[in-house]
Design a protein around this motif. Structure first.
Motif, PDB file in Angstrom:
ATOM      1  N   UNK A 496       4.552-149.125  78.353  1.00 33.18           N
ATOM      2  CA  UNK A 496       4.970-148.614  79.661  1.00 33.18           C
ATOM      3  C   UNK A 496       4.238-149.374  80.770  1.00 33.18           C
ATOM      4  N   UNK A 497       4.767-150.493  81.228  1.00 32.11           N
ATOM      5  CA  UNK A 497       4.073-151.256  82.289  1.00 32.11           C
ATOM      6  C   UNK A 497       4.069-150.475  83.602  1.00 32.11           C
ATOM      7  N   UNK A 498       2.973-150.588  84.383  1.00 25.27           N
ATOM      8  CA  UNK A 498       2.839-149.847  85.644  1.00 25.27           C
ATOM      9  C   UNK A 498       3.387-150.693  86.793  1.00 25.27           C
ATOM     10  N   UNK A 499       3.922-150.007  87.803  1.00 24.60           N
ATOM     11  CA  UNK A 499       4.395-150.738  88.982  1.00 24.60           C
ATOM     12  C   UNK A 499       3.269-150.940  90.010  1.00 24.60           C
ATOM     13  N   UNK A 504     -10.047-154.420  89.275  1.00 21.02           N
ATOM     14  CA  UNK A 504     -11.310-153.673  89.168  1.00 21.02           C
ATOM     15  C   UNK A 504     -12.475-154.662  89.187  1.00 21.02           C
ATOM     16  N   UNK A 505     -13.519-154.335  89.958  1.00 22.06           N
ATOM     17  CA  UNK A 505     -14.773-155.112  89.927  1.00 22.06           C
ATOM     18  C   UNK A 505     -15.810-154.308  89.161  1.00 22.06           C
ATOM     19  N   UNK A 506     -16.347-154.906  88.089  1.00 20.38           N
ATOM     20  CA  UNK A 506     -17.372-154.239  87.269  1.00 20.38           C
ATOM     21  C   UNK A 506     -18.740-154.617  87.825  1.00 20.38           C
ATOM     22  N   UNK A 507     -19.478-153.628  88.320  1.00 22.42           N
ATOM     23  CA  UNK A 507     -20.763-153.884  88.978  1.00 22.42           C
ATOM     24  C   UNK A 507     -21.916-153.365  88.121  1.00 22.42           C
ATOM     25  N   UNK A 528      -3.930-142.447  85.955  1.00 21.96           N
ATOM     26  CA  UNK A 528      -3.448-142.961  84.664  1.00 21.96           C
ATOM     27  C   UNK A 528      -3.923-144.405  84.458  1.00 21.96           C
ATOM     28  N   UNK A 529      -3.815-145.222  85.525  1.00 22.41           N
ATOM     29  CA  UNK A 529      -4.242-146.625  85.435  1.00 22.41           C
ATOM     30  C   UNK A 529      -5.748-146.730  85.170  1.00 22.41           C
ATOM     31  N   UNK A 530      -6.521-145.862  85.829  1.00 25.83           N
ATOM     32  CA  UNK A 530      -7.978-145.855  85.608  1.00 25.83           C
ATOM     33  C   UNK A 530      -8.297-145.581  84.134  1.00 25.83           C
ATOM     34  N   UNK A 533      -7.575-148.647  82.020  1.00 26.60           N
ATOM     35  CA  UNK A 533      -8.619-149.676  82.151  1.00 26.60           C
ATOM     36  C   UNK A 533      -9.888-149.255  81.413  1.00 26.60           C
ATOM     37  N   UNK A 534     -10.224-147.975  81.524  1.00 26.61           N
ATOM     38  CA  UNK A 534     -11.444-147.468  80.867  1.00 26.61           C
ATOM     39  C   UNK A 534     -11.348-147.679  79.359  1.00 26.61           C
ATOM     40  N   UNK A 535     -10.167-147.368  78.805  1.00 24.89           N
ATOM     41  CA  UNK A 535      -9.935-147.542  77.368  1.00 24.89           C
ATOM     42  C   UNK A 535     -10.072-149.022  76.976  1.00 24.89           C
ATOM     43  N   UNK A 536      -9.480-149.899  77.814  1.00 24.27           N
ATOM     44  CA  UNK A 536      -9.538-151.341  77.559  1.00 24.27           C
ATOM     45  C   UNK A 536     -10.983-151.854  77.612  1.00 24.27           C
ATOM     46  N   UNK A 537     -11.726-151.474  78.647  1.00 21.05           N
ATOM     47  CA  UNK A 537     -13.074-152.025  78.864  1.00 21.05           C
ATOM     48  C   UNK A 537     -14.060-151.531  77.812  1.00 21.05           C
ATOM     49  N   UNK A 538     -14.045-150.195  77.555  1.00 21.45           N
ATOM     50  CA  UNK A 538     -15.000-149.647  76.585  1.00 21.45           C
ATOM     51  C   UNK A 538     -14.669-150.100  75.167  1.00 21.45           C
ATOM     52  N   UNK A 539     -13.408-150.481  74.957  1.00 21.16           N
ATOM     53  CA  UNK A 539     -13.041-151.041  73.655  1.00 21.16           C
ATOM     54  C   UNK A 539     -13.714-152.380  73.432  1.00 21.16           C
TER      55      UNK A 539
END
Length: 738
Positions: A496-499, A504-507, A528-530, A533-539
């Protein structure tokens, strides 16, 4: 008698004697022999010297005396000069020299004594000496005790004329009168003065009879002139007058005064016109000259003061005091805070120019300037450091069209010079870091090269420890770009691509300023987008924790007005407010706060930027510059703007009072930690130390200004927390507690 040595024949020889006009016999010889024959002649002296004619000596002296008299009286001489010279030579040849010398001296002495009342010059001695030159070069030269004819004339002149008190007084007074007239601007006969003073010098009475009185009169004249002109004229005019006077006196030395007078004369003028008025000149005029940037007069002031004993040290002290006073006014006047840094830079440029062009790059003046800047800039703790950081921010922000890259580099170099003088560099670091974070996160940095150049300058000035966190911020931005490339690829593989395009800047928390967490109500699409991203980054990075910071988030919204479609570049808070108007026509401030969850102060600023700024995409009812509790807002469908993309998020770059206070408090908190760490470090190494020695050691180690009272409080705090203890017998002694 002459003989032919080769032939045994006698040659005839005849001597012809004739009388010359001076009475001496002149002999000529004629030798004859056979023509064509080579002969060798041997000439022998007379066995007896020819005798002088009777009364020759007396008659010749009478001729010579008449000639001397004619020269002395400036009348024509009856006899030929060559004849007279020959007569002197003849008399000298016949041992009459002593008598002749005495007679000549007596004639000259009689004349000098007779003419004393009208005597003025003495050129007659030159002609007399030329007639008696043979006497001078033979008899006088052989008798070392006798003075030459020239010296005899000088001695007679000195003894009978110049040493005469009336003549000497009149002569010297006449010379001094002429010099005074010339000093007052009148034209005098310089050749006459040169002749008279040359005469006194030749007679070796210049110093005693003239120079002493001349210097006394000069001293009196310039003492009175200095007092008068200091009252009448302003300093620039006075300095030019002194310079002109010195030139005039040097010209007099070249024209007619003796060279030996130069040093005492110039010294006298400098003392009376400058030395006696140094403090008055500087008090009256230095500030004006520096305020008006009178470079020519300042250079002249330095040049003149460098000639006077104690001149430069006095000028140096006044220069230092001026810089402290003028700079202190810039720094300690809160009304000038807005322009403080620019004024400091301009003032530093101006003082640098004075030191370089007017003060001959004198090292003492340059060092005094640095010391004065360091003193006045730290009179007001912390504020200059904060304002310098903000000034740098204004120059490094995007949209600063004032300077090219080269000019920006020059401005940064100048700022670093001012930065060096600051003691509390940690205040600068805190504000610089906060502003740098905004520039990087909101995308408002003018140039990455300029940012890195400034970072390099700070590193060179303060060391790697000072800039390590700032460098970490840049590393975070570069790593974030790489992460976002990977995230975009990850999103393309989602079912489901988002429109919405998310960046995000990781500090890293330790590198960036600390931000107060704020919970706001985001739209479901953003939430939902957050989560994605959280799932992607922590993975990818297990064990890490993400904390979202909405305060520096920004977005680009597409909006439709009557005029057509526009893009609005807005902050995250502005985004939340504007998205509400997709759901309704009008909202009150209270309704907006409830729906968005934005803190009240922040919400007022946000609504003000949308409804009261230049780009008014919302209408406020009632109208006004400030947002009040009962105000209502609706979407401005009639909004017009010449640009397609409109920036409304400049509000994010503005510093709030709360931010400023919080940054300052954070600096003070950090300072307390640094003091505590330094005390523990010193005590751990020394084990036992007196209070005074501990404080002294702390001043050496701490890089920011601190008061003794603050140190005492931190020591008491460490004693309370059992890091150290007081000595039971000597309360002023501390022991480290392991």
């Amino acid at each position: 008698m002459a003989e032919d040595t080769r032939q045994d024949k006698r040659a005839s020889f005849s001597a012809i004697t004739e009388h010359s006009t001076n009475g001496m016999a002149r002999t000529s010889s004629v030798a004859s022999g056979k023509s064509g024959a080579s002969k060798k002649l041997v000439i022998k002296n007379f066995k007896d010297r020819p005798k002088l004619a009777e009364n020759y000596t007396e008659d010749t002296w009478l001729k010579l005396r008449d000639a001397v008299g004619a020269i002395q009286n400036s009348t024509s001489i009856k006899y030929n000069l060559e004849e007279l010279y020959q007569a002197v030579e003849n008399l000298c040849s016949y041992k009459v020299s002593p008598t002749l010398y005495k007679q000549l001296r007596q004639v000259c002495e009689d004349h000098v004594q007779a003419q004393i009342h009208q005597f003025r010059e003495y050129p007659f001695f030159i002609m007399i000496r030329s007639i008696f030159l043979f006497l001078d070069r033979t008899y006088v030269l052989q008798n070392s005790l006798l003075p030459s004819i020239w010296d005899t004339g000088l001695e007679l002149f000195r003894t009978h004329i110049v040493s005469d008190s009336a003549v000497q007084k009149r002569t010297v007074e006449g010379i001094l009168e002429q010099i005074e007239l010339e000093r007052n601007g009148e034209t005098v006969d310089r050749s006459l003065l040169r002749s008279l003073l040359g005469m006194l010098s030749d007679l070796q009475v210049y110093k005693d009879s003239f120079e002493e009185r001349f210097l006394t009169e000069t001293n009196r004249l310039y003492a009175a002139e200095g007092q008068r002109l200091m009252q009448e004229r302003d300093v620039p005019e006075y300095l030019h007058h002194v310079s002109r006077r010195l030139e005039e006196e040097n010209d007099r030395i070249v024209s007619y005064l003796d060279q030996s007078t130069q040093k005492p004369l110039i010294s006298c003028v400098e003392k009376q016109l400058l030395g006696e008025h140094m403090t008055a000149i500087l008090q009256k005029g230095l500030s004006t000259l520096l305020d008006e940037n009178r470079v020519t007069e300042l250079a002249l002031l330095y040049q003149l003061f460098s000639k006077v004993k104690g001149g430069l040290p006095t000028l140096l002290q006044f220069w230092r005091d001026y810089i402290k006073s003028f700079g202190g006014e810039i720094v300690c006047t809160p009304e000038k805070d807005k322009d403080m840094v620019q004024e400091l830079l301009d003032f530093k440029d101006k003082m640098d120019n004075v030191a370089q062009t007017c003060f001959a790059r004198n090292e003492s003046f340059i060092n005094a300037m640095k010391e004065a800047f360091e003193t006045f800039i730290n009179k007001r703790p912390n504020k200059p450091a904060e304002l310098i950081a903000k000034y740098v921010d204004s120059k490094l922000r995007a949209g600063n069209k004032e300077a090219t890259e080269e000019e920006l580099e020059r401005i940064l170099d100048k700022i670093m010079i001012i930065f060096r003088f600051i003691h509390g560099k940690d205040v600068f670091e805190a504000f610089y870091k906060k502003d740098l974070a905004k520039r990087l996160l909101v995308g408002k940095s003018a140039s990455v090269d300029a940012e890195k150049s400034m970072l390099s300058k700070l590193k060179h000035e303060c060391g790697a420890a000072f800039t390590s966190k700032l460098e970490g911020m840049f590393k975070d931005m570069e790593l974030s770009k790489d992460i976002m490339i990977q995230f975009k690829q990850y999103m393309q593989n989602q079912s489901e691509p988002s429109n919405i395009e998310l960046t995000v800047n990781i500090l890293t928390m330790g590198y960036w300023p600390s931000y107060t967490p704020m919970e706001v109500h985001l739209p479901p699409e953003m939430v939902k987008l957050q989560e994605v991203f959280k799932l992607f980054y922590l993975g990818k990075h297990s064990g890490r924790k993400l904390q979202w910071q909405p305060t520096l988030g920004h977005a680009v919204l597409k909006a439709e007005f009557k005029e057509g479609k526009k893009e609005l570049q807005v902050s995250l808070f502005q985004t939340l407010v504007l998205l509400m108007f997709n759901e309704g026509e009008e909202f009150s401030m209270e309704e907006i706060r409830t729906a968005t969850g934005i803190e009240e102060g922040e919400l007022r600023r946000t609504l003000q930027s949308l409804a009261c700024g230049k780009a008014r995409v919302l209408n406020k009812n009632p109208r006004g510059k400030d947002v009040e509790d009962g105000d209502r807002f609706n979407f401005n469908n009639d909004f017009k703007h010449k640009l397609f993309r409109i920036k409304i998020n400049q509000i994010q770059m503005k510093e709030t009072v709360e931010e400023q206070v919080s940054t300052t408090e954070r600096v003070f908190q950090d300072r307390q930690y640094q003091i505590d760490a330094a005390v523990v470090r010193i005590m751990k190494m020394r084990k036992t130390l007196s209070h005074n020695l501990l404080v002294s050691e702390l001043y050496n180690q701490l890089k920011f200004p601190v008061k003794p009272g603050d140190l005492k409080k931190r020591i008491e705090s460490l004693i309370d927390r059992d890091y150290m203890e007081r000595d039971k017998e000597t309360p002023n002694q501390y022991h480290y507690v392991a």
